[in-house]
Design an enzyme around this catalytic site. Structure first.
Site, PDB file in Angstrom:
ATOM      1  N   GLU A 257      36.827  32.916  34.109  1.00  0.00           N
ATOM      2  CA  GLU A 257      36.922  31.726  35.124  1.00  0.00           C
ATOM      3  C   GLU A 257      37.546  32.337  36.287  1.00  0.00           C
ATOM      4  OE1 GLU A 257      36.511  28.690  34.423  1.00  0.00           O
ATOM      5  OE2 GLU A 257      36.295  28.583  32.381  1.00  0.00           O
ATOM      6  N   CYS A 296      41.931  26.399  41.606  1.00  0.00           N
ATOM      7  CA  CYS A 296      40.735  27.050  41.637  1.00  0.00           C
ATOM      8  C   CYS A 296      39.843  25.640  41.868  1.00  0.00           C
ATOM      9  CB  CYS A 296      40.503  27.614  40.255  1.00  0.00           C
ATOM     10  SG  CYS A 296      41.060  26.518  38.875  1.00  0.00           S
TER      11      CYS A 296
HETATM   12  P1  NAP Z   1      43.888  38.144  40.068  1.00  0.00           P
HETATM   13  O1  NAP Z   1      44.876  38.984  40.987  1.00  0.00           O
HETATM   14  O2  NAP Z   1      42.715  38.650  39.530  1.00  0.00           O
HETATM   15  O3  NAP Z   1      44.996  38.273  38.660  1.00  0.00           O
HETATM   16  C1  NAP Z   1      44.359  37.504  37.530  1.00  0.00           C
HETATM   17  C2  NAP Z   1      45.176  38.107  36.540  1.00  0.00           C
HETATM   18  O4  NAP Z   1      44.623  39.423  36.097  1.00  0.00           O
HETATM   19  C3  NAP Z   1      46.567  38.428  36.475  1.00  0.00           C
HETATM   20  O5  NAP Z   1      47.169  38.270  35.096  1.00  0.00           O
HETATM   21  C4  NAP Z   1      46.777  39.959  36.735  1.00  0.00           C
HETATM   22  O6  NAP Z   1      47.918  40.557  36.432  1.00  0.00           O
HETATM   23  C5  NAP Z   1      45.562  40.438  35.956  1.00  0.00           C
HETATM   24  N1  NAP Z   1      44.939  41.579  36.367  1.00  0.00           N
HETATM   25  C6  NAP Z   1      44.817  42.169  37.544  1.00  0.00           C
HETATM   26  N2  NAP Z   1      44.248  43.397  37.499  1.00  0.00           N
HETATM   27  C7  NAP Z   1      43.825  43.485  36.399  1.00  0.00           C
HETATM   28  C8  NAP Z   1      43.066  44.504  35.334  1.00  0.00           C
HETATM   29  N3  NAP Z   1      42.724  45.658  36.261  1.00  0.00           N
HETATM   30  N4  NAP Z   1      43.039  44.434  34.070  1.00  0.00           N
HETATM   31  C9  NAP Z   1      43.547  43.567  33.527  1.00  0.00           C
HETATM   32  N5  NAP Z   1      44.440  42.468  34.215  1.00  0.00           N
HETATM   33  C10 NAP Z   1      44.582  42.287  35.560  1.00  0.00           C
HETATM   34  O7  NAP Z   1      44.315  36.487  40.468  1.00  0.00           O
HETATM   35  P2  NAP Z   1      45.509  35.927  40.746  1.00  0.00           P
HETATM   36  O8  NAP Z   1      45.837  36.241  42.300  1.00  0.00           O
HETATM   37  O9  NAP Z   1      46.462  35.776  39.869  1.00  0.00           O
HETATM   38  O10 NAP Z   1      44.809  34.301  40.918  1.00  0.00           O
HETATM   39  C11 NAP Z   1      43.857  33.593  41.968  1.00  0.00           C
HETATM   40  C12 NAP Z   1      42.591  33.447  41.667  1.00  0.00           C
HETATM   41  O11 NAP Z   1      42.456  33.070  40.476  1.00  0.00           O
HETATM   42  C13 NAP Z   1      42.041  32.784  42.786  1.00  0.00           C
HETATM   43  O12 NAP Z   1      40.830  33.446  43.184  1.00  0.00           O
HETATM   44  C14 NAP Z   1      41.630  31.450  41.884  1.00  0.00           C
HETATM   45  O13 NAP Z   1      40.285  30.968  42.364  1.00  0.00           O
HETATM   46  C15 NAP Z   1      41.198  32.009  40.630  1.00  0.00           C
HETATM   47  N6  NAP Z   1      41.511  31.073  39.634  1.00  0.00           N
HETATM   48  C16 NAP Z   1      40.518  30.655  38.943  1.00  0.00           C
HETATM   49  C17 NAP Z   1      40.493  29.619  37.793  1.00  0.00           C
HETATM   50  C18 NAP Z   1      39.351  29.056  37.237  1.00  0.00           C
HETATM   51  O14 NAP Z   1      39.559  28.420  36.261  1.00  0.00           O
HETATM   52  N7  NAP Z   1      38.219  29.259  37.615  1.00  0.00           N
HETATM   53  C19 NAP Z   1      41.930  29.086  37.795  1.00  0.00           C
HETATM   54  C20 NAP Z   1      42.946  29.464  38.347  1.00  0.00           C
HETATM   55  C21 NAP Z   1      42.716  30.581  39.257  1.00  0.00           C
HETATM   56  P3  NAP Z   1      48.804  40.730  37.388  1.00  0.00           P
HETATM   57  O15 NAP Z   1      49.439  39.461  37.859  1.00  0.00           O
HETATM   58  O16 NAP Z   1      50.002  41.521  36.634  1.00  0.00           O
HETATM   59  O17 NAP Z   1      48.446  41.718  38.684  1.00  0.00           O
END
Ligand code: NAP
Length: 520
Positions: A257, A296
């Site tokens: 997602e 999102c």
């Molecule tokens: P993110 O930076 O991609 O992080 C998401 C998760 O991935 C966090 O738990 C992060 O951990 C982890 N992560 C980061 N790098 C990783 C890696 N190399 N390997 C494994 N895990 C890793 O996203 P965010 O800033 O938290 O969230 C915002 C984004 O999420 C927005 O773009 C939004 O559109 C999207 N979103 C989508 C949905 C949906 O249902 N489609 C819902 C909510 C949000 P750390 O925090 O420890 O870095």
């Protein structure tokens, strides 16, 4: 030093061995708690979840597991005030916005508890009717669904620390699959507290629910072929996850997602001030401002007929002007903060990118902060941009590919229905599209024209104006997820959610054997 939160893995509470990463109050700026997962034995912890948690859950029927979910919903409801306090402090959200996350979580767990009751005392599910394989009807194929004998790893985004956990955990636990959640570091506290409450209450068998906070090395390396991985976050991280060996080579089933440039579309034939026009205006403002636009599913692009551009800009701007921004603890404040300085900076950068191809119709900088220091608080006033005219809509690319994760949307005028549909499609696949109009046939036609590019089409006509559940609200009854840039994932949608946590197999046998398979 603030408290270092414990992780729960291998059936035990454990602290990481590092100094920890601090979580902050995004409005007042002070440190709240720390998280760390350094030195955890992930392989041993994951093995424990599969063996102990998985076997114990699979020994129960769907109805018995549904009863566990019912107990979890009750417990979360009883502790709701604690969760609200954590959300205010760590996410900087006003009470109504915290409720979207917390009450959304509790509602979803309760919903799956009810659905599971209806699955009765079964331990597997039948999928469809037996199909004849030969001329003689004695030999047939029956598809069955069995809970996978691995674990479900959730890597979650920062914006829904409560709902993001439970919208995945409820169907996983109901399916009989143990859960390991890795919340986003920025808001891990609320997820950790909810897991802690459920573990301490002894509701679930040991190993059924684990939490790993922080950013542990080798998290995906510890996955095995029967595990499933559900990721929510940015498209950039999604790309790294898809390329990881666990997914690429070990066939770990992954649900993604990701980002989504969601749309709202006012159909042709509606006058300014008409019921449909007003419903669009109200919903756009709600979507821009709930959780400071950090959803999102939030509306990012607003499509209106070219002749209504000025009227829509004025009506949306007027409502945005009444949004008070600042300290969520202060009475009268309608919109709190973004989650941290990194997100505030990213939103400002995104605004500059969008602004290079658009005019500013309502400037968020005009909103003075209430009871908050602009040098400390990560607050951003709501901003409406616009592409001016249909030619400008054709020329602008960034509005279709840049997700500003904050209170920002862009008004995009269109020439005719075909033009509107083509512009919506430039988002390359989204989670949610909402349509506004009063012509049922035109709404139905447009919904079907655009549904293949959206996980959910939310149609708002005046007859449901007071009833509809909201463009951005994810209801467990409906599918959540979207094709293309939204990640291609599917969650929720009632019992459909259970598919991800089950393995489908075809059993080819005599009708007598197939009859003996029927869930008892
Ligand atoms: P993110 O930076 O991609 O992080 C998401 C998760 O991935 C966090 O738990 C992060 O951990 C982890 N992560 C980061 N790098 C990783 C890696 N190399 N390997 C494994 N895990 C890793 O996203 P965010 O800033 O938290 O969230 C915002 C984004 O999420 C927005 O773009 C939004 O559109 C999207 N979103 C989508 C949905 C949906 O249902 N489609 C819902 C909510 C949000 P750390 O925090 O420890 O870095």
């Amino acid at each position: 030093m603030t408290e270092l939160l414990h992780n729960h893995l291998g059936g035990r509470w454990k602290q990481g061995f590092g100094p920890g990463h601090a979580l902050h109050d995004p409005v007042l700026g002070h440190e709240l708690v720390r998280v760390d997962a350094t030195g955890l034995d992930l392989e041993q912890g994951f093995a424990y979840a599969r063996q102990q948690g998985g076997s114990a859950l699979r020994a129960l029927s769907y109805r018995e597991r549904a009863a566990l979910l019912g107990a979890i919903a009750k417990l979360l409801q009883a502790r709701r005030a604690d969760y609200d306090a954590i959300a205010t402090a760590n996410s900087g959200t006003v009470a109504a916005d915290s409720a979207v996350d917390i009450d959304g979580a509790i509602y979803t767990v309760g919903y799956y508890a009810k659905l599971g009751e209806a699955l009765a005392g079964h331990r597997h599910l039948s999928d469809g009717e037996p199909a004849r394989l030969a001329k003689d009807p004695l030999f047939q194929a029956q598809h069955v669904l069995l809970p996978t004998r691995g674990l479900a790893l959730f890597i979650n985004a920062f914006n829904f620390p409560a709902w993001g956990l439970w919208e995945k955990a409820a169907p996983a636990l109901l399916s009989g699959v143990p859960v390991v959640v890795k919340p986003a570091t920025a808001t891990a506290w609320l997820t950790q507290r909810m897991v802690k409450d459920v573990i301490d209450a002894g509701i679930l068998p040991s190993g059924a629910l684990s939490v790993v906070c922080g950013s542990p090395d080798g998290l995906l390396d510890a996955l095995e072929p029967f595990d499933v991985l559900s990721f929510t976050g940015s498209a950039a991280t999604a790309g790294a996850i898809r390329a990881h060996g666990a997914v690429a080579r070990r066939s770990v089933r992954a649900n993604i997602e990701a980002d989504s440039i969601n749309s709202a579309l006012l159909l042709e034939g509606e006058a300014p001030g008409s019921a449909a026009f007003e419903l669009l205006v109200k919903e756009v403002v709600r979507e821009m401002t709930v959780k400071s636009g950090q959803k999102c599913t939030a509306i990012r692009r607003v499509f209106v007929p070219q002749a209504l551009y000025a009227a829509a800009a004025e009506a949306i701007g007027a409502r945005l002007g009444r949004i008070t921004v600042g300290n969520p603890r202060s009475e009268g404040v309608r919109m709190g903060a973004l989650v941290n300085r990194a997100q505030l900076d990213a939103a400002r950068r995104g605004l500059a990118v969008l602004g290079a191809q658009a005019e500013c119709l309502h400037d968020g900088a005009r909103h003075a902060l209430v009871d908050a220091d602009p040098a400390v608080a990560c607050c951003l006033g709501p901003t409406l941009l616009g592409t001016r005219d249909a030619a400008g809509s054709d020329a602008a690319d960034r509005v279709h590919d840049t997700e500003v994760f904050g209170p920002v949307a862009t008004l995009v005028p269109y020439r005719n229905a075909a033009h509107a549909e083509a512009l919506v499609r430039r988002g390359e696949g989204s989670l949610a599209l909402s349509l506004y109009g009063s012509d049922a046939a035109a709404l139905a036609h447009t919904a079907l024209e655009l549904a293949d590019a959206h996980g959910r089409v939310h149609v708002v006509s005046p007859d449901v104006g007071a009833l509809h559940t909201g463009h951005g609200n994810v209801m467990p009854q409906s599918l959540h997820g979207g094709p293309g840039r939204a990640g291609g994932g599917e969650e929720l949608g009632g019992l459909r959610a259970l598919n991800f946590y089950h393995r489908r197999s075809a059993i080819q046998a005599s009708t007598a054997v197939l009859a003996a398979l029927q869930p008892a």
